[in-house]
Every structure is written in C-alpha cells, then in structure tokens.
Design a protein around this motif. Structure first.
Motif, PDB file in Angstrom:
ATOM      1  N   LEU A 178       1.411  -1.191   0.262  1.00 32.83           N
ATOM      2  CA  LEU A 178      -0.143   0.258  -0.436  1.00 32.83           C
ATOM      3  C   LEU A 178       0.626   1.249   0.228  1.00 32.83           C
ATOM      4  N   GLY A 179       2.030   1.707   0.632  1.00 25.11           N
ATOM      5  CA  GLY A 179       2.800   2.284   0.558  1.00 25.11           C
ATOM      6  C   GLY A 179       3.089   2.435  -0.505  1.00 25.11           C
ATOM      7  N   ARG A 180       3.728   1.823  -1.277  1.00 21.99           N
ATOM      8  CA  ARG A 180       4.556   1.839  -2.702  1.00 21.99           C
ATOM      9  C   ARG A 180       3.765   2.530  -3.504  1.00 21.99           C
TER      10      ARG A 180
ATOM     11  N   VAL B  10      -2.140 -12.668   2.634  1.00 22.02           N
ATOM     12  CA  VAL B  10      -3.162 -13.568   1.101  1.00 22.02           C
ATOM     13  C   VAL B  10      -3.287 -12.354   0.125  1.00 22.02           C
ATOM     14  N   HIS B  11      -3.304 -11.002   0.766  1.00 18.82           N
ATOM     15  CA  HIS B  11      -2.735  -9.915  -0.441  1.00 18.82           C
ATOM     16  C   HIS B  11      -1.762 -10.565  -1.396  1.00 18.82           C
ATOM     17  N   GLU B  12      -0.777 -11.242  -1.107  1.00 16.19           N
ATOM     18  CA  GLU B  12       0.878 -11.159  -1.618  1.00 16.19           C
ATOM     19  C   GLU B  12       1.014 -13.002  -2.278  1.00 16.19           C
ATOM     20  N   THR B  13      -0.326 -13.415  -1.855  1.00 14.68           N
ATOM     21  CA  THR B  13      -0.696 -15.127  -2.405  1.00 14.68           C
ATOM     22  C   THR B  13      -1.031 -15.087  -3.666  1.00 14.68           C
ATOM     23  N   PHE B  14      -1.284 -13.662  -4.623  1.00 12.51           N
ATOM     24  CA  PHE B  14      -2.276 -13.759  -5.525  1.00 12.51           C
ATOM     25  C   PHE B  14      -1.115 -14.273  -7.091  1.00 12.51           C
ATOM     26  N   SER B  15      -1.049 -15.304  -7.691  1.00  8.10           N
ATOM     27  CA  SER B  15      -0.297 -15.462  -8.869  1.00  8.10           C
ATOM     28  C   SER B  15      -0.399 -14.683 -10.327  1.00  8.10           C
TER      29      SER B  15
ATOM     30  N   CYS C 198      -2.088  -5.592  -3.528  1.00 12.31           N
ATOM     31  CA  CYS C 198      -1.475  -6.985  -3.492  1.00 12.31           C
ATOM     32  C   CYS C 198       0.317  -6.200  -4.206  1.00 12.31           C
ATOM     33  N   GLU C 199       0.931  -6.946  -4.440  1.00  8.40           N
ATOM     34  CA  GLU C 199       2.216  -6.812  -4.913  1.00  8.40           C
ATOM     35  C   GLU C 199       2.185  -6.051  -6.312  1.00  8.40           C
ATOM     36  N   PRO C 200       3.403  -5.131  -6.865  1.00 13.00           N
ATOM     37  CA  PRO C 200       3.351  -4.389  -7.751  1.00 13.00           C
ATOM     38  C   PRO C 200       3.302  -5.423  -8.752  1.00 13.00           C
TER      39      PRO C 200
ATOM     40  N   VAL D   4       1.187  -7.474 -10.022  1.00 18.81           N
ATOM     41  CA  VAL D   4      -0.192  -8.342  -9.535  1.00 18.81           C
ATOM     42  C   VAL D   4      -1.428  -6.375 -10.485  1.00 18.81           C
ATOM     43  N   LEU D   5      -0.198  -5.200  -9.658  1.00 15.73           N
ATOM     44  CA  LEU D   5      -1.604  -3.836  -9.625  1.00 15.73           C
ATOM     45  C   LEU D   5      -0.835  -3.593 -11.020  1.00 15.73           C
ATOM     46  N   ARG D   6       0.295  -4.375 -11.640  1.00 15.99           N
ATOM     47  CA  ARG D   6       0.002  -3.796 -12.795  1.00 15.99           C
ATOM     48  C   ARG D   6      -0.883  -4.179 -13.782  1.00 15.99           C
ATOM     49  N   HIS D   7      -1.392  -5.413 -13.795  1.00 17.87           N
ATOM     50  CA  HIS D   7      -2.197  -5.855 -14.469  1.00 17.87           C
ATOM     51  C   HIS D   7      -3.914  -5.243 -14.223  1.00 17.87           C
ATOM     52  N   ALA D   8      -4.013  -4.495 -13.699  1.00 22.33           N
ATOM     53  CA  ALA D   8      -5.341  -4.429 -12.684  1.00 22.33           C
ATOM     54  C   ALA D   8      -5.978  -3.238 -13.721  1.00 22.33           C
ATOM     55  N   ASP D   9      -7.243  -2.491 -14.011  1.00 21.93           N
ATOM     56  CA  ASP D   9      -7.414  -2.290 -14.617  1.00 21.93           C
ATOM     57  C   ASP D   9      -8.455  -0.719 -13.625  1.00 21.93           C
ATOM     58  N   TYR D  10      -8.673  -1.302 -12.828  1.00 22.03           N
ATOM     59  CA  TYR D  10      -8.756  -0.891 -11.487  1.00 22.03           C
ATOM     60  C   TYR D  10      -8.428  -1.605 -10.326  1.00 22.03           C
ATOM     61  N   ILE D  11      -7.920  -0.501  -9.635  1.00 18.92           N
ATOM     62  CA  ILE D  11      -7.146  -0.464  -8.099  1.00 18.92           C
ATOM     63  C   ILE D  11      -7.782   0.038  -6.888  1.00 18.92           C
ATOM     64  N   GLY D  12      -8.747  -0.626  -5.295  1.00 19.31           N
ATOM     65  CA  GLY D  12      -9.072   0.371  -4.747  1.00 19.31           C
ATOM     66  C   GLY D  12      -9.304  -0.633  -3.382  1.00 19.31           C
ATOM     67  N   SER D  13      -9.536   0.287  -2.243  1.00 21.71           N
ATOM     68  CA  SER D  13     -10.083  -0.506  -1.488  1.00 21.71           C
ATOM     69  C   SER D  13     -11.703  -0.854  -1.389  1.00 21.71           C
ATOM     70  N   THR D  14     -11.881  -1.941  -0.537  1.00 19.81           N
ATOM     71  CA  THR D  14     -13.079  -3.127  -1.119  1.00 19.81           C
ATOM     72  C   THR D  14     -14.555  -2.878  -1.053  1.00 19.81           C
ATOM     73  N   THR D  15     -14.641  -1.724  -0.544  1.00 21.23           N
ATOM     74  CA  THR D  15     -16.027  -0.353  -1.313  1.00 21.23           C
ATOM     75  C   THR D  15     -15.306   0.128  -2.271  1.00 21.23           C
ATOM     76  N   ALA D  16     -14.352   0.385  -2.620  1.00 20.86           N
ATOM     77  CA  ALA D  16     -14.947   0.983  -3.934  1.00 20.86           C
ATOM     78  C   ALA D  16     -14.676   0.064  -5.033  1.00 20.86           C
ATOM     79  N   LEU D  17     -13.510  -1.252  -5.123  1.00 16.39           N
ATOM     80  CA  LEU D  17     -13.894  -2.175  -5.710  1.00 16.39           C
ATOM     81  C   LEU D  17     -15.775  -2.841  -6.411  1.00 16.39           C
ATOM     82  N   LEU D  18     -15.958  -2.619  -4.670  1.00  9.20           N
ATOM     83  CA  LEU D  18     -17.587  -3.249  -5.032  1.00  9.20           C
ATOM     84  C   LEU D  18     -18.231  -1.440  -6.037  1.00  9.20           C
ATOM     85  N   LYS D  19     -17.550  -0.826  -6.100  1.00  9.42           N
ATOM     86  CA  LYS D  19     -18.739   0.706  -6.950  1.00  9.42           C
ATOM     87  C   LYS D  19     -18.697   0.079  -7.758  1.00  9.42           C
ATOM     88  N   TYR D  20     -16.970  -0.254  -7.933  1.00 13.68           N
ATOM     89  CA  TYR D  20     -16.518  -0.367  -9.505  1.00 13.68           C
ATOM     90  C   TYR D  20     -17.247  -0.576 -10.549  1.00 13.68           C
TER      91      TYR D  20
END
Ligand code: 13P
Ligand code: SF4
Length: 320
Positions: free
Chosen positions: A165-167, A186-191, A213-215, A217-233
């Motif tokens: 999150l800091g990065r 949990v968030h560092e387990t995604f392949s 999540c680690e960079p 995984v985040l590089r492949h993301a179309d949208y990044i956000g908190s759980t509420t933000a993901l739900l809304k998105y």
C-alpha cells in the motif's frame, strides 16, 4: 493485552434458527453488528452495517448502540473499542488476528521511528493499538492517498506497516515515503501468471485489485481500490466480467449488487485456498451467536494506550 473468556462452540447451545436468535439478542443487548466484506456470506447478510475499514470505523465512531459486535479481525474491533471505551465490544473469535498487524512489532517500530525523529508517522489501520499509539495519523486503503496529499511537501513521512500500500500511495502522490516492510499474506498470494492466463481466457474481463497486492499484480489491474471502491467500480463499469484480486469474501456482495455480472476470484500461486483470509474466516455465525449470548470474548486494552491511539484515529476521521 486483552483478556476474555473464549466461548466454547457447544453444538447443544446453538439454536436451529440462528438468524432469528441473533436478531433477538441484538434487541435484548441493544447491539449493532458491524461486518467486513471478507466475512462469510451469512455474517454479511445479518450485519447491520457492512463495509471497508474506513466505513466500519466511521460507523463505530457514530453508533449509539450499547454493544458493538465486530465481525472482522482484532485490529478492527480494537479500533471500535478505542473509539468507544464505555461500550462492550465483542469479537466472535479472539484468534482472528492479521498477518499485516503481526508484521509490525511495537518495540522494533519504536526504534525505527526513533531513528527518524523528524518524520511524521502515518500508519495503515491494519496495525495494533500499540502501533497506533506511536503514530501521528491513521489511514485506510480508501483514504491513504487523500491523507498523504494533505501533508506539507517538505515533511518527511514514515508509512507503516504495509509496504505494498505504501509503494502504491507513493506512486499516486509522488511523495517519497519511508516504508515499514510489512505485508498481508492474503494479498501477496495472488499469482501474476495465473491472472495473465485468466485474462487470455476472458479477454473482456477487467482485473480489479486491492492496493495491498504486490506490484506485478497491480500492473495488470484496470482498477485499484479499497474493498468498497472495488464493489462500487464493478457496479458502475460497463464490463460484465471481473477478475477480483482481493479476498474473495467480497464477491458475495458483488454478486448481490450486480447479479448479471461474473466475478472470478484471482487464484493463489499453488492451487490452495490461500486467497481466503484465514483470520477473517475464523469468525462463524455460530461463534457470533455465542459471543452475543455469553457477552464474550470482549476486547479490552490499557487506558494509556487507548488514549494515545485515539488521537491519530480522530485525525484520520477529520481528514477523510
Ligand atoms: P479495506 O477494508 O480498507 O479495503 O482493507 C482490506 C483489508 O485487508 C482489511 O483487512
Ligand atoms: Fe490482515 Fe490480510 Fe486478513 Fe486483511 S486480508 S485481515 S490485511 S491478513
């Protein structure tokens, strides 16, 4: 740090109509049930309020119920207790901890902070009360960028405990942050490899990810956000298929909010169920019922730590 009588899951004590019994106890105790999106579906369905860490702490700050039943993990219930010293705060299973909070021991963090006396300490809410007491401002995944953006540019900042999150916050704000090297199992387990395979299989799917999540995984993301933000998105997006890189408990709400859309949990590296938070999943509807019936396990904490931990939480609520 906390003492409690742990309720035993005695099946004879469990009524057949659990939902009805919990609703009765809620009235009797004047209780509110606050639940995080990573809880099992039944708990989400019986909660009075369901939300991300920020929403839950705002609810805890404003409730007039006498008893708070916190269906989440220890640091969340502890935050509710910090805000409500005179209320009974119950956690269905006291073992429901957090790997991220555990990755930042108070004594080591104290030394880390002492070595940087001019730094402002911003800590992610996923930490213990002792770490909060050593912090200037608390943040969550939904307000971290907003809070860092409010700090004068010349002020150096320590960001703890989540390095991912800091990065991410550092990239979003353009601020250099001194990062504590903690993380969430949990968030560092995604392949990354399996997410890419899923993207090939479902070319129209969007990848949505939590900033823990680690960079790669985040590089492949179309949208990044908190759980509420993901739900809304995923409710607002035109896509109808999503690869969800966060704890899959949230998919219960996503499927309810957008029943015609498809949600694919991002897989873990080695076919295990490691994308489910083992701490969150310790809570069950049965344990929630027993906690209300026995009024235990209760969250307690030393008053001096509570008072020091309250200040940075209040600052967060003001700055959100
Ligand atoms: P949010 O609830 O802020 O999205 O954080 C997720 C999480 O990991 C909670 O433990
Ligand atoms: Fe902690 Fe990660 Fe579980 Fe959230 S998902 S409670 S950060 S271990």
């Amino acid at each position: 740090m906390f003492t409690a009588v742990k309720p035993q899951a005695n099946l004879n004590e469990i009524p057949s109509d659990l939902f009805g019994a919990i609703k009765e106890l809620k009235k009797e105790l004047n209780a509110v049930i606050l639940a995080h999106y990573y809880q099992e579906g039944d708990i989400q369905d019986i909660a009075d309020y369901l939300g991300d860490s920020l929403g839950l702490s705002q609810q805890a700050a404003n409730t007039d119920a006498e008893v708070i039943v916190f269906a989440g993990v220890h640091f969340m219930a502890e935050t509710a207790k910090i805000l409500n010293p005179d209320k009974l705060v119950l956690l269905p299973d006291l073992e429901a901890g957090c790997s991220l909070a555990d990755s930042c021991p108070a004594e080591e963090f104290k030394a880390f902070k002492a070595a940087r006396p001019d730094h402002l300490v911003i800590s992610y809410i996923n930490c213990t009360a002792e770490i909060k007491a050593l912090s200037d401002i608390i943040c969550t995944s939904s307000n971290a960028v907003k809070i860092v953006n409010q700090i004068p540019a010349e002020r150096p900042i320590i960001f703890a405990p989540d390095r991912n999150l800091g990065r991410y916050v550092s990239e979003q704000t353009g601020r250099e942050l001194v990062l504590w090297q903690g993380s969430c199992i949990v968030h560092e387990t995604f392949s990354e490899k399996r997410i890419v395979e899923l993207k090939v299989e479902h070319p129209n799917a969007e990848v949505i990810a939590h900033p823990e999540c680690e960079p790669p995984v985040l590089r492949h993301a179309d949208y990044i956000g908190s759980t509420t933000a993901l739900l809304k998105y995923c409710q607002e997006s035109n896509s109808n298929r999503f690869i969800v890189a966060t704890e899959p408990g949230i998919i219960h709400q996503m499927a309810k909010a957008a029943p015609d859309k498809h949600f694919i949990p991002a897989p873990a590296t080695n076919n295990c169920a490691c994308n489910e938070c083992p701490y969150m999943r310790l809570n069950t509807l049965e344990k929630l019922y027993l906690a209300m019936k026995n009024q235990a396990p209760e969250i307690t904490l030393p008053e001096d730590i509570r008072v020091r931990a309250l200040k940075p939480i209040q600052r967060m609520l003001e700055m959100s």
